[in-house]
Enzyme design. Structure first.
Site, PDB file in Angstrom:
ATOM      1  N   GLU A   7       0.817  -1.206   0.000  1.00 39.42           N
ATOM      2  CA  GLU A   7       0.000   0.000   0.000  1.00 39.42           C
ATOM      3  C   GLU A   7       0.856   1.264   0.000  1.00 39.42           C
ATOM      4  O   GLU A   7       0.521   2.265   0.615  1.00 39.42           O
ATOM      5  CB  GLU A   7      -0.979  -0.020   1.168  1.00 39.42           C
ATOM      6  CG  GLU A   7      -1.985  -1.143   1.018  1.00 39.42           C
ATOM      7  CD  GLU A   7      -3.117  -1.079   2.037  1.00 39.42           C
ATOM      8  OE1 GLU A   7      -3.096  -0.182   2.909  1.00 39.42           O
ATOM      9  OE2 GLU A   7      -4.008  -1.925   1.973  1.00 39.42           O
ATOM     10  N   GLU A  64      -4.961  -9.201   0.530  1.00 39.34           N
ATOM     11  CA  GLU A  64      -5.528  -9.117   1.877  1.00 39.34           C
ATOM     12  C   GLU A  64      -7.042  -9.145   1.785  1.00 39.34           C
ATOM     13  O   GLU A  64      -7.636  -8.373   1.034  1.00 39.34           O
ATOM     14  CB  GLU A  64      -5.122  -7.819   2.595  1.00 39.34           C
ATOM     15  CG  GLU A  64      -3.702  -7.737   3.071  1.00 39.34           C
ATOM     16  CD  GLU A  64      -3.435  -6.435   3.823  1.00 39.34           C
ATOM     17  OE1 GLU A  64      -4.405  -5.682   4.074  1.00 39.34           O
ATOM     18  OE2 GLU A  64      -2.281  -6.176   4.160  1.00 39.34           O
TER      19      GLU A  64
END
Length: 689
Positions: free
Chosen positions: A491, A590
């Site tokens: 991220e 995720e």
């Protein structure tokens, strides 16, 4: 998972592939055979109501207006090369700073001891909750940044900790709007949609923490402090535009360090060397800002503030010293501390260090009684294609003083081998990769694979240390077939805020460097990065060997009975569609659901009642797994489950109505399956890699 207020948009990405006018439903094309969802009512992502069109897709009219606040200029702050979050103990402030954190530790972590009790107490960000609660790298740390802008679509109020903004993306009390409302898929890390929420901000999925306080009494000049930018003592800015100020107050007691900070608005990856001295509200600084900066001069009247700081510092040292005193012996974060007698031994002592553990129990292996008990849990089923994992206690530089326990990693792997054949790591610090490899060897696991992780930070020193350690791991490996690939950054684009373009260039350069090293060593491994599903575009797809997207329906505010369908369709529209015409593989890096702590309606815990939106709970977790796990297994949907174990230290990121940060595990921190939780057995079918 990454920082707070992670939202999911249904608008176009940078290449426009997802725009309502041009995006087609991948579900109706070659991807029909991979949906993990059975036929049923299709949900409307905007109102949460089902229709009679099946569970296929999300309507294309996802653009909404986004609320924005005033626009103060961002400040260029200092990025720490310490492993995010765990290297800092809280806001540097009189009364509410180190001493406040110390009392908070004593009151909220009474079940834990020593350094374990300190883990996660990296500080507070007023009014902003942490996403996943990870302030360190990987799934064990909520990389918690300042939240993105307030919006009225599917939003995850909390970015999942392992993936949030780097330390200090926000000047407290401000909100900044950098992005056009025509592109809601881009995250703005400078707005504060949680005014009055009293939450904590850190950053995860990983994942960096930002701190603020309402009344910090003194300005501290970091230029007077010896700091190489790589020790976890990160200076915080003084903002004249806000009544709230942050200070950096380095302190040490028994080897533990406390440092309040509002990290690095000034540079996710493109930071300059420590010698650079650029600081202040520099528009567009973003990734190009210096890693160290000068502070504004103290305001008049600083003498009384200084006296107040001295008094507060003395009290802080006394309190912190008392708490950390119990950790001087080297107490580590030990999941075994709360293990039942059936699955533990004398290693479960709450006062054992890693050395004590090894001295008492030896180097645990598959023949150890404790390991045999852990590997014989009939309630665990190998139905997950992958699981996100960060070993306990691998936060740099704290691990240099209190090394993580090899036996703890071996215990974890004994459990994980019953759930998956594929483990994803988030970083290389503190020998975590080597410990996982050693555990696999001692347990004689033949089919376990590892996705190597490299944490990319705003500080060049951190990123360089992580990458160099990756090279050492690869070069020293006798057999690289145990590795599935390397994930460079988690991220990182989300944490870049408005400087996404610059961040993407730097990130791609890092990825290419790793590829070149692998090629030079004749190593055939894919190199990827992971980011929010709607942060991927054609340029990043071209650079990565695998498209890895973090997709969390809980933070989209999606009711659990629609969550599996939403997850799959979001992934199809935002990620799979980008790989059309290529041979790129797609993976959900995720996905998960918390077992308790409240409910999220897409913009945090602002639901009209306690049953609206996405509700955290064991029943809901069971429902999500029931709808997702076996269908994904049957259709070959590749994903990593977040996560196996709870992280109790992340309780510091919980707020009055958002108490889920420490509750994402299938099991508690002692490796016990949560009461009432049922992992599907999928008719005996198991995940294979």
């Amino acid at each position: 998972m990454s920082g707070p207020n992670r939202t999911y948009s249904f608008g176009e990405g940078d290449d426009g592939l997802a725009h309502p006018s041009s995006r087609t439903h991948a579900m109706h094309s070659q991807y029909d055979d991979v949906s993990p969802i059975s036929d049923g009512a299709r949900m409307n992502p905007m109102n949460g109501q089902g229709t009679d069109h099946g569970l296929a897709s999300v309507p294309e009219d996802g653009h909404q207006g986004w609320g924005r606040g005033p626009e103060p200029s961002p400040s260029i702050l200092t990025g720490s090369s310490a492993t995010p979050g765990m290297d800092n103990l809280g806001p540097g402030a009189v009364g509410g700073g180190i001493s406040g954190i110390a009392l908070s530790v004593a009151n909220s972590h009474d079940r834990l001891s020593g350094v374990e009790a300190l883990m996660g107490t990296d500080g507070q960000e007023a009014n902003i909750p942490a996403e996943r609660g990870f302030s360190t790298t990987g799934s064990d740390n909520p990389y918690v940044p300042a939240p993105p802008e307030h919006r009225y679509s599917y939003g995850s109020n909390i970015a999942l900790g392992a993936a949030a903004a780097p330390a200090g993306q926000l000047t407290p009390g401000q909100s900044v709007s950098h992005l056009s409302s025509s592109n809601p898929s881009q995250r703005n890390l400078y707005d504060i949609p949680y005014q009055g929420a009293g939450g904590l901000n850190a950053g995860p999925y990983q994942r960096h923490s930002a701190y603020s306080s309402n009344d910090l009494p003194v300005d501290i000049n970091p230029d007077e402090i010896v700091d190489d930018g790589d020790d976890g003592f990160v200076p915080a800015p003084n903002s004249s535009s806000s009544a709230r100020k942050s200070q950096a107050i380095p302190a040490a007691a028994g080897g533990a360090a406390a440092g309040g900070f509002l990290g690095n608005l000034g540079g996710l990856f493109g930071g300059k060397s420590a010698a650079d001295t650029s600081y202040g509200p520099v528009p567009g600084a973003g990734l190009e800002a210096g890693e160290k900066g000068r502070w504004v001069k103290p305001k008049p009247g600083g003498g009384s503030k200084k006296r107040g700081w001295i008094v507060g510092a003395i009290l802080a040292f006394i309190i912190i010293g008392a708490i950390v005193g119990g950790a001087v012996g080297g107490t580590i974060g030990h999941r075994g501390n709360e293990e039942p007698s059936s699955a533990s031994s004398s290693s479960s002592s709450s006062t054992q260090t890693a050395t004590d553990d090894t001295s008492t129990n030896g180097d645990l292996d598959k023949n150890s009684a404790e390991i045999k008990a852990l590997m014989n849990n009939k309630n665990l089923h190998k139905v997950f294609p992958g699981i996100d994992y960060t070993p306990w206690g691998v936060q740099y530089p704290l691990c240099l003083k209190y090394p993580p326990s090899q036996n703890n990693v071996t215990r974890d792997m004994a459990v994980l081998t019953q759930l998956t054949n594929n483990v994803r790591l988030y970083g290389t610090d503190c020998n975590q990769t080597e410990m996982v490899l050693h555990a696999i060897d001692k347990l004689e696991i033949k089919d376990m694979k590892i996705w190597l992780g490299v944490w990319i930070d705003s500080n060049i020193t951190t990123s360089r240390r992580q990458i160099d350690q990756l090279y050492k791991i690869i070069d020293d490996a006798k057999d690289t077939s145990i590795f599935n690939g390397a994930i460079v950054g988690n991220e990182a684009l989300y944490r870049a805020g408005s400087d996404k373009t610059s961040a993407q260039t730097t990130l791609i350069n890092y990825m290419q460097e790793v590829k070149d090293h692998f090629k030079k060593k004749n190593i055939d491994l894919p190199v990827a990065t992971s980011d929010l599903g709607d942060n991927w575009d054609a340029t990043l797809v071209q650079a990565a060997d695998v498209v890895m997207a973090n997709v969390h329906p809980f933070f989209g505010g999606i009711p659990v009975d629609q969550a599996a369908a939403w997850t799959w369709q979001f992934w199809q529209d935002h990620n799979v569609a980008l790989t059309k015409g290529t041979n790129k593989k797609q993976v959900i890096s995720e996905v998960g659901w918390p077992s308790g702590g409240g409910n999220d309606c897409g913009l945090g815990a602002n639901c009209p009642n306690d049953t609206a939106g996405a509700v955290a709970g064991v029943d809901e977790l069971n429902k999500f797994m029931e709808d997702w796990v076996c269908q994904a297994l049957e259709n070959g949907t590749d994903y990593f489950w977040f996560e196996a174990f709870d992280e109790p230290w992340k309780i510091v990121y919980n707020t009055a109505n958002e108490n889920w940060e420490d509750k994402w595990g299938l099991m508690d921190a002692a490796r016990n399956l949560k009461p009432g939780l049922k992992i599907p057995d999928c008719g005996g079918k198991t995940a294979t890699r």
